[in-house]
Design a protein around this motif. Structure first.
Motif, short mmCIF file in Angstrom:
data_model
loop_
_atom_site.label_atom_id
_atom_site.label_comp_id
_atom_site.label_asym_id
_atom_site.label_seq_id
_atom_site.Cartn_x
_atom_site.Cartn_y
_atom_site.Cartn_z
N LYS A 8 0.81 -1.07 0.07
CA LYS A 8 -0.01 0.24 0.10
C LYS A 8 0.81 1.31 0.09
O LYS A 8 1.79 1.62 0.64
N LEU A 10 1.11 4.92 0.72
CA LEU A 10 0.58 5.67 1.92
C LEU A 10 -0.04 7.00 1.19
O LEU A 10 0.95 7.66 0.68
N ASN A 13 -4.29 10.79 4.14
CA ASN A 13 -5.07 10.16 5.25
C ASN A 13 -4.55 8.83 5.98
O ASN A 13 -4.67 8.93 7.46
N ASP A 14 -3.70 8.11 5.26
CA ASP A 14 -2.95 7.04 6.20
C ASP A 14 -2.10 7.45 7.04
O ASP A 14 -1.85 6.68 8.24
N THR A 15 -1.35 8.27 6.88
CA THR A 15 -0.26 9.11 7.55
C THR A 15 -0.70 9.96 8.71
O THR A 15 0.17 10.49 9.52
N ILE A 25 -6.20 2.26 7.91
CA ILE A 25 -6.10 2.46 6.50
C ILE A 25 -7.25 1.64 5.96
O ILE A 25 -7.52 0.46 6.25
N ARG A 81 -11.03 -1.82 7.20
CA ARG A 81 -9.78 -1.14 7.61
C ARG A 81 -8.84 -2.14 8.37
O ARG A 81 -9.06 -3.01 9.08
N THR A 86 -0.65 3.48 13.43
CA THR A 86 -0.18 4.72 13.53
C THR A 86 1.29 4.72 13.98
O THR A 86 2.27 5.39 13.63
N TRP A 133 -3.39 0.40 -2.95
CA TRP A 133 -3.25 -1.27 -2.62
C TRP A 133 -2.70 -1.88 -4.02
O TRP A 133 -3.32 -1.63 -4.99
#
Length: 138
Positions: A8, A10, A13-15, A25, A81, A86, A133
């Protein structure tokens, strides 16, 4: 069982750079991606599975694969998800465009990452959109 790998790239939003409140995620409803994870019982409310991953240094990380399915129970959410990532993302110093790689060899899950800030941009310098992804063939 053969080794399975997914990756994936990043996003903001993911970070956590967007300040959004969504947990974890987002995992697309793509059979190739979902087949990496254990099957969850959709007849249960928000079924989940705790998964222990090892990183390259041998440290253990517990992530949670969850199906937020309250739409099936008079709610609005219908999404998968991967949560509790994090701390791994922050300690590894990952940023937008970096990639996490998840592997499963039939006995254990592993996580690694690759710095790919350049790969997230197309030739004109514009960020590519999409889920980020992919199934990794080794």
């Amino acid at each position: 069982m053969t080794e399975r790998n997914i990756a994936k790239v990043l996003s903001k939003n993911d970070t956590g750079e967007t300040g959004g409140h969504q947990a974890g995620i987002l995992v697309p409803k793509d059979e190739g991606i979902l087949s990496f994870f254990p099957k969850l019982d959709a007849t249960q409310y928000n079924p989940r599975c705790h998964l222990r991953f090892l990183d390259n240094s041998g440290s253990s990380w517990e992530f949670v694969f969850i199906y937020y399915n309250n739409k099936l129970f008079d709610g609005t959410r219908n999404e998968y998800r991967l949560t509790r990532m994090t701390k791994y993302i922050r300690l590894a110093g990952l940023v937008v465009g970096d990639e996490i790689i998840l592997s499963y060899d039939g006995n254990r899950y592993q996580i690694s990452h690759r710095r790919q800030r350049q790969a997230a941009l197309n030739e004109s310098g514009v960020l590519k959109l999409g889920s980020g992804w992919r199934v990794v063939q080794i």
